[in-house]
Design an enzyme around this catalytic site. Structure first.
Site, PDB file in Angstrom:
ATOM      1  N   HIS A 182      -2.299  -5.571  -2.208  1.00  0.00           N
ATOM      2  CA  HIS A 182      -2.892  -6.547  -1.291  1.00  0.00           C
ATOM      3  C   HIS A 182      -3.355  -5.944   0.034  1.00  0.00           C
ATOM      4  O   HIS A 182      -4.031  -6.607   0.818  1.00  0.00           O
ATOM      5  CB  HIS A 182      -1.923  -7.704  -1.041  1.00  0.00           C
TER       6      HIS A 182
ATOM      7  N   ASP B 189      -0.231 -16.845  -2.367  1.00  0.00           N
ATOM      8  CA  ASP B 189       0.685 -15.708  -2.393  1.00  0.00           C
ATOM      9  C   ASP B 189       2.124 -16.183  -2.230  1.00  0.00           C
ATOM     10  O   ASP B 189       2.385 -17.170  -1.526  1.00  0.00           O
ATOM     11  CB  ASP B 189       0.325 -14.776  -1.227  1.00  0.00           C
TER      12      ASP B 189
ATOM     13  N   HIS C  96       4.137 -14.355  -0.648  1.00  0.00           N
ATOM     14  CA  HIS C  96       4.480 -13.748   0.639  1.00  0.00           C
ATOM     15  C   HIS C  96       3.441 -14.109   1.694  1.00  0.00           C
ATOM     16  O   HIS C  96       2.307 -14.464   1.366  1.00  0.00           O
ATOM     17  CB  HIS C  96       4.550 -12.227   0.486  1.00  0.00           C
TER      18      HIS C  96
ATOM     19  N   ASP D 187       2.445 -11.874   4.089  1.00  0.00           N
ATOM     20  CA  ASP D 187       1.699 -10.664   4.438  1.00  0.00           C
ATOM     21  C   ASP D 187       1.323 -10.658   5.914  1.00  0.00           C
ATOM     22  O   ASP D 187       0.226 -10.249   6.297  1.00  0.00           O
ATOM     23  CB  ASP D 187       0.461 -10.507   3.543  1.00  0.00           C
TER      24      ASP D 187
ATOM     25  N   HIS E 242       0.883  -3.314   2.287  1.00  0.00           N
ATOM     26  CA  HIS E 242       0.482  -4.488   1.503  1.00  0.00           C
ATOM     27  C   HIS E 242       1.178  -5.761   2.012  1.00  0.00           C
ATOM     28  O   HIS E 242       0.801  -6.861   1.608  1.00  0.00           O
ATOM     29  CB  HIS E 242       0.711  -4.277   0.006  1.00  0.00           C
TER      30      HIS E 242
ATOM     31  N   ASP F   8      -3.104 -13.397  -4.742  1.00  0.00           N
ATOM     32  CA  ASP F   8      -2.118 -12.424  -5.212  1.00  0.00           C
ATOM     33  C   ASP F   8      -1.452 -13.015  -6.448  1.00  0.00           C
ATOM     34  O   ASP F   8      -0.929 -14.136  -6.388  1.00  0.00           O
ATOM     35  CB  ASP F   8      -1.094 -12.178  -4.095  1.00  0.00           C
TER      36      ASP F   8
ATOM     37  N   ASP G 127       1.295 -12.542  -7.653  1.00  0.00           N
ATOM     38  CA  ASP G 127       2.707 -12.892  -7.497  1.00  0.00           C
ATOM     39  C   ASP G 127       2.893 -14.277  -6.883  1.00  0.00           C
ATOM     40  O   ASP G 127       4.019 -14.763  -6.755  1.00  0.00           O
ATOM     41  CB  ASP G 127       3.487 -11.820  -6.740  1.00  0.00           C
TER      42      ASP G 127
ATOM     43  N   GLU H  64      -2.888  -7.281  -7.008  1.00  0.00           N
ATOM     44  CA  GLU H  64      -1.499  -7.017  -7.400  1.00  0.00           C
ATOM     45  C   GLU H  64      -1.227  -7.162  -8.895  1.00  0.00           C
ATOM     46  O   GLU H  64      -0.101  -7.412  -9.299  1.00  0.00           O
ATOM     47  CB  GLU H  64      -0.522  -7.876  -6.584  1.00  0.00           C
TER      48      GLU H  64
END
Length: 299
Positions: free
Chosen positions: A99, A122, A124, A126, A139, A226, A228, A271
């Protein structure tokens, strides 16, 4: 949405520690990304991959930022490529890679919009910087850098900053945030739909609110997805899986609603790690979500 589309791959795995995500662009191409989009009526131009140059002694240049110079070099190349795609009035679709590549994607995209919006799909945020990151992995920093927070060499890619304002960002699917990220979100009132909100409101309501919010405030929207963000049961081939994520069907609904809204002007899918995947399942899901985002329907 434009019917002319350009794909660029970024085989980058330097923003984190787990190897394999550099093969993500190849995995998504192998999952027939180009053919799927051509069937939707797009004129698809595949520009191949950005060259990733590993700079010697990179570790010693900025100890708190892993592979610092190499990532800056790649981000600058990607920014120029995305800028060129948009100048030609084509829709840029970027395939990652980890990412950290979003630093370059947003630098190239933001040149063309006065009020660029961003949907960050996402697990997360980030939103770390070199001062808050527990790992030094870049990332985990691209949204912060694009907002103008962090090391000036990261925030200044493309020669200007910020690329996007906090009030023009919507994070969807968050369920793993570091303390520094939580503080930044609260301080700058960034709009976040955690898994709690998605469970409570439902994905339909979350996307209706997101679309209405960004339509009112922005003149273009970049989707940074992303894999994830999805639950690892659905998308196992990612480097930082977090259980309890967005389902496969919820993700399709989100993409379908974005397609109907016609607000998305650029996108990246990141990712995908084939080494950690099951028979290319995650890459195939990524390509299916691209299809939904770009107008694919059952009937």
């Amino acid at each position: 949405m434009r019917k002319k589309l350009s794909i660029v791959g970024v085989p980058m795995d330097l923003g984190q520690l787990r190897r394999g995500v550099d093969m993500g662009p190849s995995a998504m191409r192998y999952a027939d990304a180009v053919k799927r989009l051509e069937r939707l009526g797009y004129e698809v131009e595949d520009l191949g991959d950005i060259t990733i140059q590993i700079i010697k002694d990179d570790k010693n240049m900025q100890p708190s930022l892993r592979n610092f110079k190499s990532i800056i070099k790649a981000a600058s190349r990607l920014a120029d490529c995305v800028d060129s795609i948009i100048q030609k009035d084509r829709f840029p679709l970027v395939l990652g890679g980890d990412h950290s590549i979003a630093i370059g994607t947003l630098a190239g995209t933001a040149k063309h919009y006065k009020k660029l919006g961003v949907i960050w799909f996402d697990a997360h945020g980030d939103l770390n910087t070199d001062e808050t990151s527990p790992s030094g992995n870049i990332h985990g920093m691209p949204l912060a850098a694009s907002l103008g927070f962090g090391h000036p060499d990261l925030t200044g890619i493309g020669g200007f900053q910020p690329k996007v304002k906090p009030e023009h960002v919507v994070i969807i699917g968050a369920r793993d945030l570091d303390r520094g990220e939580k503080d930044l979100i609260k301080e700058h009132s960034i709009k976040v739909y955690t898994m709690h909100e998605i469970d409570r409101l439902g994905m339909t309501k979350v996307m209706e609110e997101t679309i209405a919010y960004l339509k009112e405030k922005t003149d273009g929207v970049h989707l940074s997805l992303d894999l994830d963000g999805l639950d690892p049961d659905d998308a196992p081939g990612v480097g930082t899986p977090v259980i309890g994520g967005i389902s496969y069907r919820e993700s399709h609904l989100a993409m379908e609603m974005l397609a109907e809204s016609e607000i998305v002007t650029s996108a990246e899918f990141v990712e995908v790690n084939p080494i950690l995947d099951e028979k290319n399942k995650t890459a195939e899901i990524a390509v299916a979500l691209m299809g939904s985002l770009l107008g694919e329907k059952l009937l």
